[in-house]
Design a protein around this motif. Structure first.
Motif, PDB file in Angstrom:
ATOM      1  N   LYS A  16      42.429  11.271  49.768  1.00 19.29           N
ATOM      2  CA  LYS A  16      43.158  10.000  49.712  1.00 19.29           C
ATOM      3  C   LYS A  16      42.434   8.979  48.830  1.00 19.29           C
ATOM      4  O   LYS A  16      41.209   8.875  48.861  1.00 19.29           O
ATOM      5  CB  LYS A  16      43.310   9.425  51.117  1.00 19.29           C
ATOM      6  N   VAL A  17      43.236   8.236  48.071  1.00  9.99           N
ATOM      7  CA  VAL A  17      42.722   7.146  47.241  1.00  9.99           C
ATOM      8  C   VAL A  17      43.585   5.905  47.483  1.00  9.99           C
ATOM      9  O   VAL A  17      44.789   6.021  47.715  1.00  9.99           O
ATOM     10  CB  VAL A  17      42.719   7.524  45.736  1.00  9.99           C
ATOM     11  N   PRO A  18      42.976   4.733  47.431  1.00  9.22           N
ATOM     12  CA  PRO A  18      43.750   3.505  47.641  1.00  9.22           C
ATOM     13  C   PRO A  18      44.619   3.179  46.423  1.00  9.22           C
ATOM     14  O   PRO A  18      44.178   3.310  45.284  1.00  9.22           O
ATOM     15  CB  PRO A  18      42.673   2.440  47.854  1.00  9.22           C
ATOM     16  N   CYS A  19      45.845   2.781  46.697  1.00 10.08           N
ATOM     17  CA  CYS A  19      46.791   2.414  45.641  1.00 10.08           C
ATOM     18  C   CYS A  19      47.475   1.108  46.024  1.00 10.08           C
ATOM     19  O   CYS A  19      47.716   0.858  47.198  1.00 10.08           O
ATOM     20  CB  CYS A  19      47.856   3.500  45.483  1.00 10.08           C
ATOM     21  N   THR A  20      47.791   0.318  45.025  1.00 14.28           N
ATOM     22  CA  THR A  20      48.530  -0.922  45.229  1.00 14.28           C
ATOM     23  C   THR A  20      49.836  -0.822  44.465  1.00 14.28           C
ATOM     24  O   THR A  20      49.823  -0.554  43.255  1.00 14.28           O
ATOM     25  CB  THR A  20      47.720  -2.131  44.714  1.00 14.28           C
ATOM     26  N   PHE A  21      50.955  -1.012  45.155  1.00 14.45           N
ATOM     27  CA  PHE A  21      52.248  -0.941  44.485  1.00 14.45           C
ATOM     28  C   PHE A  21      52.442  -2.179  43.617  1.00 14.45           C
ATOM     29  O   PHE A  21      52.281  -3.309  44.075  1.00 14.45           O
ATOM     30  CB  PHE A  21      53.383  -0.788  45.505  1.00 14.45           C
ATOM     31  N   ASP A  22      52.796  -1.957  42.347  1.00 13.89           N
ATOM     32  CA  ASP A  22      53.020  -3.043  41.395  1.00 13.89           C
ATOM     33  C   ASP A  22      54.478  -3.502  41.378  1.00 13.89           C
ATOM     34  O   ASP A  22      54.794  -4.548  40.817  1.00 13.89           O
ATOM     35  CB  ASP A  22      52.617  -2.587  39.982  1.00 13.89           C
ATOM     36  N   LEU A  23      55.348  -2.702  41.976  1.00 13.60           N
ATOM     37  CA  LEU A  23      56.777  -3.010  42.022  1.00 13.60           C
ATOM     38  C   LEU A  23      57.289  -2.716  43.424  1.00 13.60           C
ATOM     39  O   LEU A  23      56.701  -1.916  44.149  1.00 13.60           O
ATOM     40  CB  LEU A  23      57.548  -2.117  41.041  1.00 13.60           C
ATOM     41  N   THR A  24      58.395  -3.329  43.793  1.00 14.69           N
ATOM     42  CA  THR A  24      59.066  -2.972  45.041  1.00 14.69           C
ATOM     43  C   THR A  24      59.902  -1.730  44.748  1.00 14.69           C
ATOM     44  O   THR A  24      60.658  -1.700  43.775  1.00 14.69           O
ATOM     45  CB  THR A  24      59.962  -4.123  45.532  1.00 14.69           C
ATOM     46  N   VAL A  25      59.733  -0.704  45.591  1.00 17.14           N
ATOM     47  CA  VAL A  25      60.463   0.551  45.388  1.00 17.14           C
ATOM     48  C   VAL A  25      61.388   0.764  46.585  1.00 17.14           C
ATOM     49  O   VAL A  25      60.914   0.984  47.702  1.00 17.14           O
ATOM     50  CB  VAL A  25      59.492   1.746  45.222  1.00 17.14           C
ATOM     51  N   PRO A  26      62.704   0.712  46.353  1.00 15.48           N
ATOM     52  CA  PRO A  26      63.663   0.890  47.448  1.00 15.48           C
ATOM     53  C   PRO A  26      63.534   2.272  48.102  1.00 15.48           C
ATOM     54  O   PRO A  26      63.371   3.278  47.420  1.00 15.48           O
ATOM     55  CB  PRO A  26      65.029   0.751  46.761  1.00 15.48           C
ATOM     56  N   GLY A  27      63.578   2.274  49.436  1.00 12.04           N
ATOM     57  CA  GLY A  27      63.607   3.517  50.187  1.00 12.04           C
ATOM     58  C   GLY A  27      62.291   4.261  50.298  1.00 12.04           C
ATOM     59  O   GLY A  27      62.229   5.327  50.894  1.00 12.04           O
ATOM     60  N   LEU A  28      61.218   3.723  49.779  1.00 16.06           N
ATOM     61  CA  LEU A  28      59.930   4.429  49.795  1.00 16.06           C
ATOM     62  C   LEU A  28      59.021   3.926  50.919  1.00 16.06           C
ATOM     63  O   LEU A  28      57.869   4.334  51.027  1.00 16.06           O
ATOM     64  CB  LEU A  28      59.231   4.279  48.438  1.00 16.06           C
ATOM     65  N   GLY A  29      59.543   3.082  51.778  1.00 15.47           N
ATOM     66  CA  GLY A  29      58.749   2.510  52.863  1.00 15.47           C
ATOM     67  C   GLY A  29      58.173   3.528  53.824  1.00 15.47           C
ATOM     68  O   GLY A  29      57.180   3.267  54.499  1.00 15.47           O
ATOM     69  N   TYR A  30      58.773   4.719  53.901  1.00 11.48           N
ATOM     70  CA  TYR A  30      58.272   5.749  54.831  1.00 11.48           C
ATOM     71  C   TYR A  30      56.828   6.136  54.534  1.00 11.48           C
ATOM     72  O   TYR A  30      56.117   6.585  55.418  1.00 11.48           O
ATOM     73  CB  TYR A  30      59.173   6.992  54.815  1.00 11.48           C
ATOM     74  N   ILE A  31      56.369   5.935  53.302  1.00 13.57           N
ATOM     75  CA  ILE A  31      54.973   6.238  52.965  1.00 13.57           C
ATOM     76  C   ILE A  31      54.036   5.378  53.800  1.00 13.57           C
ATOM     77  O   ILE A  31      52.960   5.805  54.176  1.00 13.57           O
ATOM     78  CB  ILE A  31      54.710   6.029  51.447  1.00 13.57           C
ATOM     79  N   ASP A  32      54.483   4.151  54.096  1.00 18.23           N
ATOM     80  CA  ASP A  32      53.665   3.205  54.852  1.00 18.23           C
ATOM     81  C   ASP A  32      54.158   3.059  56.297  1.00 18.23           C
ATOM     82  O   ASP A  32      53.829   2.099  56.969  1.00 18.23           O
ATOM     83  CB  ASP A  32      53.674   1.850  54.138  1.00 18.23           C
ATOM     84  N   GLY A  33      54.980   4.008  56.769  1.00 18.06           N
ATOM     85  CA  GLY A  33      55.455   3.979  58.147  1.00 18.06           C
ATOM     86  C   GLY A  33      56.693   3.135  58.374  1.00 18.06           C
ATOM     87  O   GLY A  33      57.087   2.888  59.504  1.00 18.06           O
ATOM     88  N   ASN A  34      57.319   2.662  57.318  1.00 17.69           N
ATOM     89  CA  ASN A  34      58.523   1.836  57.427  1.00 17.69           C
ATOM     90  C   ASN A  34      59.731   2.681  57.013  1.00 17.69           C
ATOM     91  O   ASN A  34      60.272   2.527  55.920  1.00 17.69           O
ATOM     92  CB  ASN A  34      58.376   0.604  56.535  1.00 17.69           C
ATOM     93  N   VAL A  35      60.137   3.591  57.903  1.00 17.38           N
ATOM     94  CA  VAL A  35      61.222   4.523  57.593  1.00 17.38           C
ATOM     95  C   VAL A  35      62.500   3.752  57.277  1.00 17.38           C
ATOM     96  O   VAL A  35      62.901   2.865  58.022  1.00 17.38           O
ATOM     97  CB  VAL A  35      61.453   5.507  58.759  1.00 17.38           C
ATOM     98  N   GLY A  36      63.107   4.086  56.144  1.00 18.51           N
ATOM     99  CA  GLY A  36      64.345   3.442  55.723  1.00 18.51           C
ATOM    100  C   GLY A  36      64.130   2.128  54.995  1.00 18.51           C
ATOM    101  O   GLY A  36      65.067   1.563  54.446  1.00 18.51           O
ATOM    102  N   GLY A  37      62.895   1.632  54.993  1.00 18.58           N
ATOM    103  CA  GLY A  37      62.609   0.361  54.325  1.00 18.58           C
ATOM    104  C   GLY A  37      62.121   0.563  52.902  1.00 18.58           C
ATOM    105  O   GLY A  37      62.054   1.681  52.385  1.00 18.58           O
TER     106      GLY A  37
END
Length: 179
Positions: A16-37
């Motif tokens: 694992k490596v730390p990453c910071t999202f530079d854009l809002t990505v629709p529907g990808l919230g499940y990566i961070d535990g926010n299913v459907g977000g």
């Protein structure tokens, strides 16, 4: 990148490596535990190296990447400073089982001259201790046992190779004395 079938390369890329999202990505919230977000811009998550690298190198229509890949904790200034102070006392296995492989992969993505120097000096210093332990007929028993438990996978392979070759030389010398 390593071979497709190289288990060490596969396990390195899974770290694992730390990453910071530079854009809002629709529907990808499940990566961070926010299913459907959505994955919000500025969100920090730890992703496997292969995925973080892919997202960092991918570009959308605006030619900006989806994420910024940050240095992993295993290669943080704190760890590098500890390695500079005394590389033999650092438990690399606890930090990252494939520590040197991770360093090599990160150095493909970042230009970090100091990191190159620290990793090179660390490997040299630790290799000398590994060789000393490997050539001891008792192996990694006694005072070196704690150090040996902290070896990363490359160092463990180096120990096994050095230990086996020293054992073979001792066997060969014993056979030569019998003649």
């Amino acid at each position: 990148m390593g071979s497709y079938y190289n288990i060490d390369a596969i396990l390195t890329d899974a770290q694992k490596v730390p990453c910071t999202f530079d854009l809002t990505v629709p529907g990808l919230g499940y990566i961070d535990g926010n299913v459907g977000g959505d994955m919000k811009e500025g969100s920090k998550v730890e992703l496997p190296l292969w995925l973080g690298e892919m997202l960092a190198l991918s570009q959308n229509l605006n030619t900006s990447s989806l994420v910024t890949l940050d240095l992993p904790t295993a290669l943080s200034p704190r760890v590098l400073n500890a390695l500079k102070a005394d590389p033999r006392t650092v438990d690399l296995r606890a930090i990252a089982p494939y520590f040197y492989n991770l360093g090599a992969r990160i150095l493909e993505l970042f230009e970090e001259e100091e990191m190159i120097e620290v990793l090179s000096e660390t490997f040299k210093a630790r290799a000398a201790v590994i060789a000393d332990q490997a050539h001891n007929p008792r192996g990694a028993l006694g005072e070196g046992a704690d150090f040996m438990r902290g070896l990363d996978e490359n160092e463990r392979q180096l120990f096994r190779a050095a230990h086996d070759s020293a054992k073979s030389v001792r066997t060969w010398i014993a056979e030569m004395k019998k003649k």
